[in-house]
Write an enzyme that holds these catalytic residues in place. Structure first.
Site, PDB file in Angstrom:
ATOM      1  N   VAL A 113       0.824  -1.210   0.000  1.00 20.31           N
ATOM      2  CA  VAL A 113       0.000   0.000   0.000  1.00 20.31           C
ATOM      3  C   VAL A 113       0.855   1.256   0.000  1.00 20.31           C
ATOM      4  O   VAL A 113       0.552   2.231  -0.705  1.00 20.31           O
ATOM      5  CB  VAL A 113      -0.950  -0.016   1.224  1.00 20.31           C
ATOM      6  CG1 VAL A 113      -1.614   1.340   1.425  1.00 20.31           C
ATOM      7  CG2 VAL A 113      -2.013  -1.097   1.056  1.00 20.31           C
ATOM      8  N   GLU A 114       1.945   1.248   0.772  1.00 18.23           N
ATOM      9  CA  GLU A 114       2.758   2.448   0.918  1.00 18.23           C
ATOM     10  C   GLU A 114       3.648   2.726  -0.298  1.00 18.23           C
ATOM     11  O   GLU A 114       3.759   3.883  -0.721  1.00 18.23           O
ATOM     12  CB  GLU A 114       3.642   2.330   2.167  1.00 18.23           C
ATOM     13  CG  GLU A 114       2.880   2.373   3.482  1.00 18.23           C
ATOM     14  CD  GLU A 114       2.310   3.752   3.783  1.00 18.23           C
ATOM     15  OE1 GLU A 114       2.786   4.748   3.206  1.00 18.23           O
ATOM     16  OE2 GLU A 114       1.379   3.836   4.607  1.00 18.23           O
ATOM     17  N   THR A 115       4.282   1.695  -0.844  1.00 20.65           N
ATOM     18  CA  THR A 115       5.307   1.941  -1.884  1.00 20.65           C
ATOM     19  C   THR A 115       5.272   0.940  -3.026  1.00 20.65           C
ATOM     20  O   THR A 115       6.238   0.843  -3.777  1.00 20.65           O
ATOM     21  CB  THR A 115       6.721   1.918  -1.268  1.00 20.65           C
ATOM     22  OG1 THR A 115       6.973   0.610  -0.711  1.00 20.65           O
ATOM     23  CG2 THR A 115       6.876   2.966  -0.182  1.00 20.65           C
TER      24      THR A 115
END
Length: 336
Positions: A113-115
């Site tokens: 989700v983040e990267t």
């Protein structure tokens, strides 16, 4: 840069940049035992970025429904990418899971989700992002937002100071670090304060490297889950995350103000909510309402759901992380 008491009055009068910068150098040097000349030398290389101001000052988008939000994060490519990432790093992830109790697929889902599993960790120099937001945080001119905007600027000023401390502690060239336009770094997108507080040396090499060491990244994300909950507590080994629920006819919808799981099943039953999945009789939960494609969805969020919201204080973010982790693990997830 000491934290103000919650009830302390705030002087919102603007301080000239030169004064604010000088105060920052003085206070950071004193707080973290860094020579003022070192701070000055680094700040002289920092640049104000109009792009950061523009991104931070964008009007807030209309709040998306769950049906609109989820497709941004749960896609076939992200699910398959997560499975491949998990397979590649299975041994390291299993060691962290065994040690901390945080499931491997949850750690992978956060990185996804983040990267996008490290595919994009940000290309803005962290020193430039934090320097800009510390001294030129965008002001709307709206008196109702003045206190909020002041506090946000002070938050980023503290993060800038902590970046200097992080550089000294981890022997990092902070002028070369890149990340998001808000200053988050590495595969897990840690702000400097979170890096300093929660990062872990997972491979025992004496460094905490959230840019290149998967052992450190996995251990640090798990440690964040374990410790970020404060007095409420963090991740519970083998604990449930969510359970589906339904609202009985004739009851008004309940929308808690926070995601702390403070309500017993009896409390929720009095409000008309009944779990549709097996739930431990002594469980406590919060109530999560989502606007799905086929109408309202209701979920009970337990302590581990709360732990995910400490990473990002959003009910939809936490649900996206959970459901992506389930899909990565090969489990069926409900339609959006």
């Amino acid at each position: 840069m000491e934290a103000l008491p919650a009830d302390a009055p705030i002087d919102l009068a603007p301080v000239p940049f030169e004064v604010a910068r000088a105060n920052f150098v003085r206070d950071t040097a004193a707080k973290y035992a860094i020579a003022p000349a070192v701070i000055e030398a680094t700040l002289s290389r920092a640049q104000f970025l109009d792009s950061v101001v523009s991104l931070m000052s964008r009007p807030a988008e209309r709040t998306k429904t769950w049906a609109e939000y989820r497709p941004n994060f749960i896609t076939e490519s992200r699910i398959e990418g997560g499975r491949a990432f998990l397979a590649t790093h299975r041994d390291e992830l299993q060691r962290v899971q065994a040690r901390t109790g945080v499931p491997a697929q949850i750690i992978v889902s956060i990185i996804g989700v983040e990267t996008s599993y490290g595919g994009f960790t940000g290309n803005t120099r962290v020193i430039d992002a934090l320097y800009t937001l510390a001294f030129r945080y965008p002001r709307s001119g709206n008196p109702a937002r003045a206190a909020y905007e002041y506090k946000r600027e002070q938050f980023f000023r503290d993060e800038l100071a902590q970046l200097f401390a992080l550089g000294r502690e981890e022997n990092l060239d902070i002028a070369s670090l890149t990340g998001s336009y808000a200053g988050a770094m590495g595969l897990g997108q840690f702000m400097p304060s979170s890096y300093r507080e929660f990062a872990v040396d997972g491979n025992g090499d004496g460094r905490r490297d959230l840019f290149n060491s998967y052992d450190d990244v996995f251990s640090s994300i798990a440690n964040y889950f374990l410790k970020k909950g404060g007095e409420r507590g963090g991740w519970v080994r083998d604990g449930a995350i969510v359970a589906r629920a339904e609202l009985q006819p004739g009851y008004a919808e309940f929308n808690p103000e926070t995601w702390t799981p403070d309500y017993t099943l009896a409390d929720l039953a009095q409000r008309g909510y009944r779990p549709l999945d097996p739930v431990a009789p002594d469980a406590t939960a919060t109530l999560v309402s989502l606007e799905g494609s086929a109408g309202k969805q209701y979920w009970l969020g337990f302590q581990n759901y709360y732990a995910i919201t400490r990473y990002n204080n959003s009910k939809m973010y936490a649900m996206a992380v959970y459901q992506l982790s389930q899909a990565i693990a090969g489990k069926e997830i409900p339609p959006a």
